[in-house]
Design a protein around this motif. Structure first.
Motif, PDB file in Angstrom:
ATOM      1  N   ARG A  47     -18.850  -2.655 -30.103  1.00 44.61           N
ATOM      2  CA  ARG A  47     -18.044  -2.362 -28.918  1.00 44.61           C
ATOM      3  C   ARG A  47     -18.837  -1.354 -28.090  1.00 44.61           C
ATOM      4  O   ARG A  47     -19.305  -0.355 -28.607  1.00 44.61           O
ATOM      5  CB  ARG A  47     -16.691  -1.766 -29.283  1.00 44.61           C
ATOM      6  CG  ARG A  47     -15.885  -1.331 -28.039  1.00 44.61           C
ATOM      7  CD  ARG A  47     -14.485  -0.909 -28.394  1.00 44.61           C
ATOM      8  NE  ARG A  47     -13.749  -2.086 -28.850  1.00 44.61           N
ATOM      9  CZ  ARG A  47     -12.634  -2.029 -29.584  1.00 44.61           C
ATOM     10  NH1 ARG A  47     -12.126  -0.875 -29.929  1.00 44.61           N
ATOM     11  NH2 ARG A  47     -12.028  -3.144 -29.960  1.00 44.61           N
ATOM     12  N   VAL A  54     -15.848  -3.188 -24.186  1.00 43.97           N
ATOM     13  CA  VAL A  54     -16.198  -4.603 -24.311  1.00 43.97           C
ATOM     14  C   VAL A  54     -16.701  -4.849 -25.728  1.00 43.97           C
ATOM     15  O   VAL A  54     -17.571  -4.125 -26.227  1.00 43.97           O
ATOM     16  CB  VAL A  54     -17.274  -4.998 -23.280  1.00 43.97           C
ATOM     17  CG1 VAL A  54     -17.774  -6.411 -23.521  1.00 43.97           C
ATOM     18  CG2 VAL A  54     -16.713  -4.878 -21.862  1.00 43.97           C
ATOM     19  N   HIS A  83     -11.502  -0.485 -12.283  1.00 50.58           N
ATOM     20  CA  HIS A  83     -12.002  -1.805 -12.681  1.00 50.58           C
ATOM     21  C   HIS A  83     -10.900  -2.624 -13.341  1.00 50.58           C
ATOM     22  O   HIS A  83      -9.878  -2.100 -13.743  1.00 50.58           O
ATOM     23  CB  HIS A  83     -13.158  -1.629 -13.666  1.00 50.58           C
ATOM     24  CG  HIS A  83     -12.724  -0.864 -14.883  1.00 50.58           C
ATOM     25  ND1 HIS A  83     -12.831   0.496 -14.948  1.00 50.58           N
ATOM     26  CD2 HIS A  83     -12.147  -1.257 -16.035  1.00 50.58           C
ATOM     27  CE1 HIS A  83     -12.343   0.908 -16.104  1.00 50.58           C
ATOM     28  NE2 HIS A  83     -11.924  -0.133 -16.783  1.00 50.58           N
ATOM     29  N   ARG A 118     -16.263 -10.140 -24.793  1.00 46.85           N
ATOM     30  CA  ARG A 118     -14.913 -10.126 -24.213  1.00 46.85           C
ATOM     31  C   ARG A 118     -14.430  -8.685 -24.074  1.00 46.85           C
ATOM     32  O   ARG A 118     -14.868  -7.802 -24.820  1.00 46.85           O
ATOM     33  CB  ARG A 118     -13.941 -10.921 -25.062  1.00 46.85           C
ATOM     34  CG  ARG A 118     -13.689 -10.314 -26.421  1.00 46.85           C
ATOM     35  CD  ARG A 118     -12.860 -11.227 -27.304  1.00 46.85           C
ATOM     36  NE  ARG A 118     -12.562 -10.639 -28.585  1.00 46.85           N
ATOM     37  CZ  ARG A 118     -13.429 -10.469 -29.578  1.00 46.85           C
ATOM     38  NH1 ARG A 118     -14.673 -10.851 -29.434  1.00 46.85           N
ATOM     39  NH2 ARG A 118     -13.054  -9.931 -30.712  1.00 46.85           N
ATOM     40  N   SER A 119     -13.536  -8.492 -23.139  1.00 44.69           N
ATOM     41  CA  SER A 119     -12.915  -7.185 -22.987  1.00 44.69           C
ATOM     42  C   SER A 119     -12.112  -6.878 -24.245  1.00 44.69           C
ATOM     43  O   SER A 119     -11.443  -7.760 -24.796  1.00 44.69           O
ATOM     44  CB  SER A 119     -12.006  -7.168 -21.760  1.00 44.69           C
ATOM     45  OG  SER A 119     -11.254  -5.973 -21.728  1.00 44.69           O
ATOM     46  N   GLN A 128     -15.355  -5.354 -16.342  1.00 40.96           N
ATOM     47  CA  GLN A 128     -15.933  -4.796 -17.562  1.00 40.96           C
ATOM     48  C   GLN A 128     -16.969  -5.762 -18.146  1.00 40.96           C
ATOM     49  O   GLN A 128     -18.084  -5.369 -18.501  1.00 40.96           O
ATOM     50  CB  GLN A 128     -14.848  -4.541 -18.611  1.00 40.96           C
ATOM     51  CG  GLN A 128     -13.860  -3.466 -18.250  1.00 40.96           C
ATOM     52  CD  GLN A 128     -12.730  -3.390 -19.259  1.00 40.96           C
ATOM     53  OE1 GLN A 128     -12.869  -3.801 -20.405  1.00 40.96           O
ATOM     54  NE2 GLN A 128     -11.593  -2.850 -18.835  1.00 40.96           N
ATOM     55  N   VAL A 129     -16.575  -7.023 -18.233  1.00 42.34           N
ATOM     56  CA  VAL A 129     -17.462  -8.039 -18.811  1.00 42.34           C
ATOM     57  C   VAL A 129     -18.678  -8.260 -17.911  1.00 42.34           C
ATOM     58  O   VAL A 129     -19.800  -8.400 -18.402  1.00 42.34           O
ATOM     59  CB  VAL A 129     -16.684  -9.351 -19.077  1.00 42.34           C
ATOM     60  CG1 VAL A 129     -17.611 -10.465 -19.505  1.00 42.34           C
ATOM     61  CG2 VAL A 129     -15.598  -9.112 -20.123  1.00 42.34           C
ATOM     62  N   ASP A 132      -8.379   0.282 -22.043  1.00 40.88           N
ATOM     63  CA  ASP A 132      -9.537   1.144 -21.804  1.00 40.88           C
ATOM     64  C   ASP A 132     -10.457   1.237 -23.011  1.00 40.88           C
ATOM     65  O   ASP A 132     -11.159   2.228 -23.191  1.00 40.88           O
ATOM     66  CB  ASP A 132      -9.056   2.545 -21.410  1.00 40.88           C
ATOM     67  CG  ASP A 132      -8.420   2.564 -20.028  1.00 40.88           C
ATOM     68  OD1 ASP A 132      -8.752   1.686 -19.213  1.00 40.88           O
ATOM     69  OD2 ASP A 132      -7.601   3.459 -19.773  1.00 40.88           O
ATOM     70  N   GLU A 136     -10.541  -6.104 -16.290  1.00 42.68           N
ATOM     71  CA  GLU A 136     -11.255  -6.582 -17.479  1.00 42.68           C
ATOM     72  C   GLU A 136     -12.425  -7.485 -17.119  1.00 42.68           C
ATOM     73  O   GLU A 136     -13.455  -7.477 -17.791  1.00 42.68           O
ATOM     74  CB  GLU A 136     -10.285  -7.282 -18.429  1.00 42.68           C
ATOM     75  CG  GLU A 136      -9.313  -6.309 -19.069  1.00 42.68           C
ATOM     76  CD  GLU A 136      -8.358  -6.953 -20.059  1.00 42.68           C
ATOM     77  OE1 GLU A 136      -8.405  -8.193 -20.239  1.00 42.68           O
ATOM     78  OE2 GLU A 136      -7.570  -6.204 -20.654  1.00 42.68           O
ATOM     79  N   GLU A 137     -12.298  -8.256 -16.048  1.00 41.82           N
ATOM     80  CA  GLU A 137     -13.395  -9.118 -15.607  1.00 41.82           C
ATOM     81  C   GLU A 137     -14.608  -8.276 -15.183  1.00 41.82           C
ATOM     82  O   GLU A 137     -15.749  -8.610 -15.497  1.00 41.82           O
ATOM     83  CB  GLU A 137     -12.924  -9.993 -14.449  1.00 41.82           C
ATOM     84  CG  GLU A 137     -13.927 -11.049 -14.034  1.00 41.82           C
ATOM     85  CD  GLU A 137     -13.352 -11.949 -12.954  1.00 41.82           C
ATOM     86  OE1 GLU A 137     -14.033 -12.102 -11.920  1.00 41.82           O
ATOM     87  OE2 GLU A 137     -12.257 -12.491 -13.154  1.00 41.82           O
ATOM     88  N   LEU A 178     -16.002   1.998 -22.417  1.00 39.44           N
ATOM     89  CA  LEU A 178     -15.890   1.984 -20.962  1.00 39.44           C
ATOM     90  C   LEU A 178     -16.679   3.131 -20.357  1.00 39.44           C
ATOM     91  O   LEU A 178     -17.291   2.967 -19.301  1.00 39.44           O
ATOM     92  CB  LEU A 178     -14.423   2.083 -20.526  1.00 39.44           C
ATOM     93  CG  LEU A 178     -13.599   0.835 -20.697  1.00 39.44           C
ATOM     94  CD1 LEU A 178     -12.204   1.035 -20.135  1.00 39.44           C
ATOM     95  CD2 LEU A 178     -14.255  -0.353 -20.026  1.00 39.44           C
TER      96      LEU A 178
END
Length: 85
Positions: free
Chosen positions: A30, A16, A46, A8-9, A51-52, A13, A48-49, A33
């Protein structure tokens, strides 16, 4: 390949968050980013989606690097940064 758990995000910043079974223990990680941008194609603008998605696209390599990092006892999170890759 070990499969990451609870991807998950981390919000904002931060990167993940994910968990991985390492030597029989569930370790929290973690990936920053910066690492996702530098090594896994995450665009600078970007959400959060994204990022994942970038995490999942690079999950095999991210998990391989994570497993080589020193373990941290307890509930502490190990952070993977760009230099780790």
């Amino acid at each position: 390949m070990e499969h990451p758990i609870s991807v998950r995000s981390a919000g904002g910043d931060a990167g993940v968050d994910f968990s991985l079974n390492v030597s029989g223990y569930l370790q929290q990680f973690r990936v920053s980013l910066e690492a996702l941008e530098d090594h896994f194609g995450l665009p600078i603008d970007h959400d959060e989606e994204a990022q994942v998605r970038a995490f999942h696209d690079g999950a095999q390599r991210i998990c391989a690097v994570a497993k080589k990092k020193p373990h941290v006892p307890g509930n502490n999170r190990v952070v993977l940064v760009s230099d780790d890759f």
